[in-house]
Design a protein around this motif. Structure first.
Motif, mmCIF file in Angstrom:
data_model
loop_
_atom_site.group_PDB
_atom_site.id
_atom_site.type_symbol
_atom_site.label_atom_id
_atom_site.label_comp_id
_atom_site.label_asym_id
_atom_site.label_seq_id
_atom_site.Cartn_x
_atom_site.Cartn_y
_atom_site.Cartn_z
ATOM 1 N N ILE A 1 0.855 -1.191 0.000
ATOM 2 C CA ILE A 1 0.000 0.000 0.000
ATOM 3 C C ILE A 1 0.888 1.237 0.000
ATOM 4 N N ASP A 2 0.300 2.373 -0.341
ATOM 5 C CA ASP A 2 1.032 3.635 -0.336
ATOM 6 C C ASP A 2 0.105 4.727 0.175
ATOM 7 N N GLU A 3 0.600 5.516 1.123
ATOM 8 C CA GLU A 3 -0.184 6.600 1.688
ATOM 9 C C GLU A 3 0.566 7.920 1.516
ATOM 10 N N ALA A 4 -0.166 8.991 1.238
ATOM 11 C CA ALA A 4 0.451 10.298 0.993
ATOM 12 C C ALA A 4 0.793 11.001 2.300
ATOM 13 N N THR A 5 1.684 10.395 3.061
ATOM 14 C CA THR A 5 2.202 11.007 4.289
ATOM 15 C C THR A 5 3.695 10.740 4.344
ATOM 16 N N GLY A 6 4.490 11.788 4.446
ATOM 17 C CA GLY A 6 5.939 11.590 4.467
ATOM 18 C C GLY A 6 6.670 12.760 5.095
ATOM 19 N N GLY A 7 7.941 12.885 4.757
ATOM 20 C CA GLY A 7 8.770 13.913 5.353
ATOM 21 C C GLY A 7 8.288 15.321 5.068
ATOM 22 N N PHE A 8 7.684 15.533 3.881
ATOM 23 C CA PHE A 8 7.191 16.874 3.552
ATOM 24 C C PHE A 8 6.082 17.293 4.504
ATOM 25 N N HIS A 9 5.322 16.321 4.992
ATOM 26 C CA HIS A 9 4.257 16.641 5.934
ATOM 27 C C HIS A 9 4.826 17.052 7.288
ATOM 28 N N MET A 10 5.990 16.484 7.644
ATOM 29 C CA MET A 10 6.711 16.955 8.827
ATOM 30 C C MET A 10 7.115 18.418 8.636
ATOM 31 N N THR A 11 7.606 18.717 7.428
ATOM 32 C CA THR A 11 8.026 20.084 7.110
ATOM 33 C C THR A 11 6.863 21.053 7.225
ATOM 34 N N LEU A 12 5.689 20.651 6.728
ATOM 35 C CA LEU A 12 4.502 21.506 6.811
ATOM 36 C C LEU A 12 4.105 21.775 8.258
ATOM 37 N N VAL A 13 4.191 20.738 9.091
ATOM 38 C CA VAL A 13 3.850 20.894 10.514
ATOM 39 C C VAL A 13 4.819 21.858 11.194
ATOM 40 N N LEU A 14 6.112 21.715 10.874
ATOM 41 C CA LEU A 14 7.116 22.620 11.438
ATOM 42 C C LEU A 14 6.885 24.055 10.973
ATOM 43 N N GLY A 15 6.584 24.197 9.680
ATOM 44 C CA GLY A 15 6.326 25.533 9.148
ATOM 45 C C GLY A 15 5.153 26.201 9.829
ATOM 46 N N GLY A 16 4.090 25.427 10.075
ATOM 47 C CA GLY A 16 2.924 25.966 10.758
ATOM 48 C C GLY A 16 3.209 26.306 12.215
ATOM 49 N N ARG A 17 3.983 25.452 12.862
ATOM 50 C CA ARG A 17 4.287 25.671 14.287
ATOM 51 C C ARG A 17 5.126 26.923 14.496
ATOM 52 N N TYR A 18 6.123 27.129 13.627
ATOM 53 C CA TYR A 18 7.038 28.263 13.818
ATOM 54 C C TYR A 18 6.744 29.436 12.882
ATOM 55 N N LYS A 19 5.693 29.268 12.054
ATOM 56 C CA LYS A 19 5.289 30.316 11.117
ATOM 57 C C LYS A 19 6.460 30.728 10.209
ATOM 58 N N ILE A 20 7.067 29.709 9.590
ATOM 59 C CA ILE A 20 8.183 29.932 8.676
ATOM 60 C C ILE A 20 7.877 29.257 7.342
ATOM 61 N N LYS A 21 8.611 29.651 6.282
ATOM 62 C CA LYS A 21 8.398 29.079 4.953
ATOM 63 C C LYS A 21 8.918 27.640 4.912
ATOM 64 N N ASN A 22 8.441 26.904 3.900
ATOM 65 C CA ASN A 22 8.794 25.485 3.797
ATOM 66 C C ASN A 22 10.303 25.252 3.708
ATOM 67 N N ASP A 23 11.008 26.101 2.951
ATOM 68 C CA ASP A 23 12.463 25.931 2.818
ATOM 69 C C ASP A 23 13.163 26.073 4.161
ATOM 70 N N GLU A 24 12.709 27.043 4.963
ATOM 71 C CA GLU A 24 13.285 27.240 6.291
ATOM 72 C C GLU A 24 12.935 26.064 7.197
ATOM 73 N N ALA A 25 11.693 25.588 7.088
ATOM 74 C CA ALA A 25 11.257 24.458 7.906
ATOM 75 C C ALA A 25 12.034 23.196 7.551
ATOM 76 N N GLU A 26 12.346 23.019 6.259
ATOM 77 C CA GLU A 26 13.123 21.856 5.820
ATOM 78 C C GLU A 26 14.525 21.894 6.414
ATOM 79 N N LYS A 27 15.140 23.068 6.420
ATOM 80 C CA LYS A 27 16.470 23.217 7.020
ATOM 81 C C LYS A 27 16.425 22.947 8.519
ATOM 82 N N LEU A 28 15.382 23.431 9.168
ATOM 83 C CA LEU A 28 15.216 23.199 10.601
ATOM 84 C C LEU A 28 15.062 21.714 10.883
ATOM 85 N N LYS A 29 14.311 21.017 10.041
ATOM 86 C CA LYS A 29 14.084 19.575 10.215
ATOM 87 C C LYS A 29 15.389 18.792 10.136
ATOM 88 N N ARG A 30 16.325 19.257 9.314
ATOM 89 C CA ARG A 30 17.590 18.553 9.120
ATOM 90 C C ARG A 30 18.674 18.982 10.108
#
Length: 277
Positions: free
Chosen positions: A171-200
């Motif tokens: 099976i395949d579900e549309a949930t992955g690392g990008f969804h982590m990035t979206l959650v981080l972006g929403g939590r800290y009110k930052i853009k996706n690129d910044e959230a991706e850097k924060l995640k790493r």
């Protein structure tokens, strides 16, 4: 399950990470020797792997990208240009041309998705020898005959269950690392690129993980919903699993032991290359 059943895979993954980072010497191959090439078009990066005829690691490199979304190529030319650069770099280092390559897609993303990946590969001058599904490629590298592979990439969670060397359910579900990035972006009110850097950012891992943990629990719940179909061992792979507490969270939800190889982001790319026959 013996604790050392991943040792062989971990040795290979450590070697590959060393090659990617320029810390490990390259294996010599003659111009006549058959080599195998794998192309992993991921949501967060594109990985090129090269193996010899006996599946020993020869070369590897990757480049971050924004060309793939939820496992689907959304920017064809960006994917082609990145792969061209990776191919040219590999050919310069190895002193020979890369003529064939195998690709992969998340499970059940369809023939159209497979065709696009094949077109990206062939646009760079390589012949595409096949398109595999990602968890199956991971299982091949891990030499897994029985068990469950959970391949968590940037955009999708692919789950493949194997029994006696046969794929019995996927099976395949549309949930992955990008969804982590979206959650981080929403939590800290930052853009996706910044959230991706924060995640790493390893220095911020504990803080980041406390925010994205519900996403990990959702991923684990997807696996749990498969019930009695799940075969042990359960192995998680993919770049989105690169958190110290990831397997602890998964194990708690599944109520069973969950394993993660070293450098889980490289498991699937290495498995893909093994199919380039």
């Amino acid at each position: 399950m013996k604790k050392d059943f991943l040792l062989s895979s971990n040795d290979q993954l450590e070697k590959f990470a060393g090659i990617v980072n320029g810390d490990h010497p390259l294996k010599k191959v003659t111009p006549e020797e058959k080599i195998k090439v794998g192309v992993d078009l991921g949501t967060s990066s594109i990985v090129l792997t090269v193996l010899d005829s006996k599946n020993q690691i020869v070369y590897g490199a990757y480049e971050y990208d924004h060309a793939v979304q939820d496992g689907i190529v959304v920017n064809f030319m960006e994917s082609v240009n990145i792969l061209r650069r990776l191919k040219a770099k590999a050919e310069k280092v190895l002193g020979r041309e890369l003529t064939t390559a195998c690709g992969a897609i998340p499970p059940k993303t369809g023939e159209k998705s497979a065709k696009v990946v094949a077109n990206v590969i062939e646009e760079t001058g390589m012949m595409c020898t096949g398109i595999e599904d990602e968890p199956t490629a991971a299982a091949k590298f891990l030499r897994l005959s029985n068990g469950t592979v959970v391949d968590i990439g940037g955009g999708t969670t692919g789950i493949s269950i194997f029994q006696n060397n046969k794929l019995i359910h996927v099976i395949d579900e549309a949930t992955g690392g990008f969804h982590m990035t979206l959650v981080l972006g929403g939590r800290y009110k930052i853009k996706n690129d910044e959230a991706e850097k924060l995640k790493r950012n390893k220095e911020k891992e504990q803080e980041v993980y406390s925010v994205i943990k519900p996403v990990v629990e959702k991923m684990a719940a997807i696996v749990q919903n498969m019930g009695a179909e799940i075969n042990d061992p359960v192995i998680v792979v993919g770049g989105a699993t690169n958190f110290t507490e990831f397997t602890t969270t998964f194990s708690k939800v599944l109520k069973r032991k969950v394993y993660k190889p070293l450098y889980p982001q490289f498991v699937t790319p290495l498995g893909i290359a093994m199919f380039d026959e």
